[in-house]
Design a protein around this motif. Structure first.
Motif, PDB file in Angstrom:
ATOM      1  N   TYR A 189       3.931  -0.483  10.903  1.00 47.92           N
ATOM      2  CA  TYR A 189       3.845  -0.045   9.563  1.00 47.92           C
ATOM      3  C   TYR A 189       4.392  -1.145   8.732  1.00 47.92           C
ATOM      4  N   GLN A 247      -4.718   1.216   5.935  1.00 55.36           N
ATOM      5  CA  GLN A 247      -3.392   1.275   5.561  1.00 55.36           C
ATOM      6  C   GLN A 247      -2.974   2.810   5.320  1.00 55.36           C
ATOM      7  N   VAL A 248      -1.968   3.240   5.987  1.00 52.88           N
ATOM      8  CA  VAL A 248      -1.235   4.474   5.812  1.00 52.88           C
ATOM      9  C   VAL A 248      -0.107   4.519   4.723  1.00 52.88           C
ATOM     10  N   SER A 249      -0.059   5.709   4.369  1.00 54.37           N
ATOM     11  CA  SER A 249       1.273   5.961   3.434  1.00 54.37           C
ATOM     12  C   SER A 249       2.688   6.047   3.976  1.00 54.37           C
ATOM     13  N   SER A 250       2.761   6.407   5.186  1.00 49.32           N
ATOM     14  CA  SER A 250       4.064   6.430   5.993  1.00 49.32           C
ATOM     15  C   SER A 250       3.819   6.025   7.506  1.00 49.32           C
ATOM     16  N   GLU A 266      -1.091  13.829  11.086  1.00 50.16           N
ATOM     17  CA  GLU A 266       0.535  14.464  10.649  1.00 50.16           C
ATOM     18  C   GLU A 266       1.104  14.932  11.842  1.00 50.16           C
TER      19      GLU A 266
END
Length: 117
Positions: A40, A51-54, A92
């Motif tokens: 990340y 791209q991921v948020s977290s 998640e």
């Protein structure tokens, strides 16, 4: 000599659902959580669309199984100095261990039911 010898490097080739790949060097002490955070923080430019948020939703899949956060590469007995392929997905939550009828598969003696290409 102090520190890790260069031979104690495990190369991971991570594959996204889109098919894009990137190799990263890790140590046997790195856990699935450490790897997700490193990837990340060092997200490849050509993976921009994915791209991921977290880092908390990045999951590793090795030999068809999700790796839980505290599993280290050393615990998987991955070979040093060689490249191991894993899939990287955004998810998640992880499925519960022993869900989806795994016990039935164990009775047959064959647990390698799937091949991921």
């Amino acid at each position: 000599m102090t520190g890790s010898a260069p031979t104690e490097v495990i190369n991971l080739r991570l594959i996204l659902v889109s098919g894009k790949t990137k190799e990263f060097p890790f140590s046997p002490n790195d856990s699935a959580t450490d790897i997700a955070k490193h990837v990340y923080d060092n997200w490849p430019m050509d993976w921009e669309e994915e791209q991921v948020s977290s880092p908390n939703i990045l999951r590793l899949i090795y030999q068809g199984r999700f790796l839980h956060g505290n599993v280290t590469l050393g615990a998987l007995k991955l070979p040093f100095g060689k490249t191991t392929v894993m899939h990287l997905v955004a998810r998640e939550t992880l499925p519960e261990p022993n869900s989806q009828g795994q016990r039935n598969r164990e009775k047959s003696g064959e647990s390698n039911c799937c091949v991921i290409l």
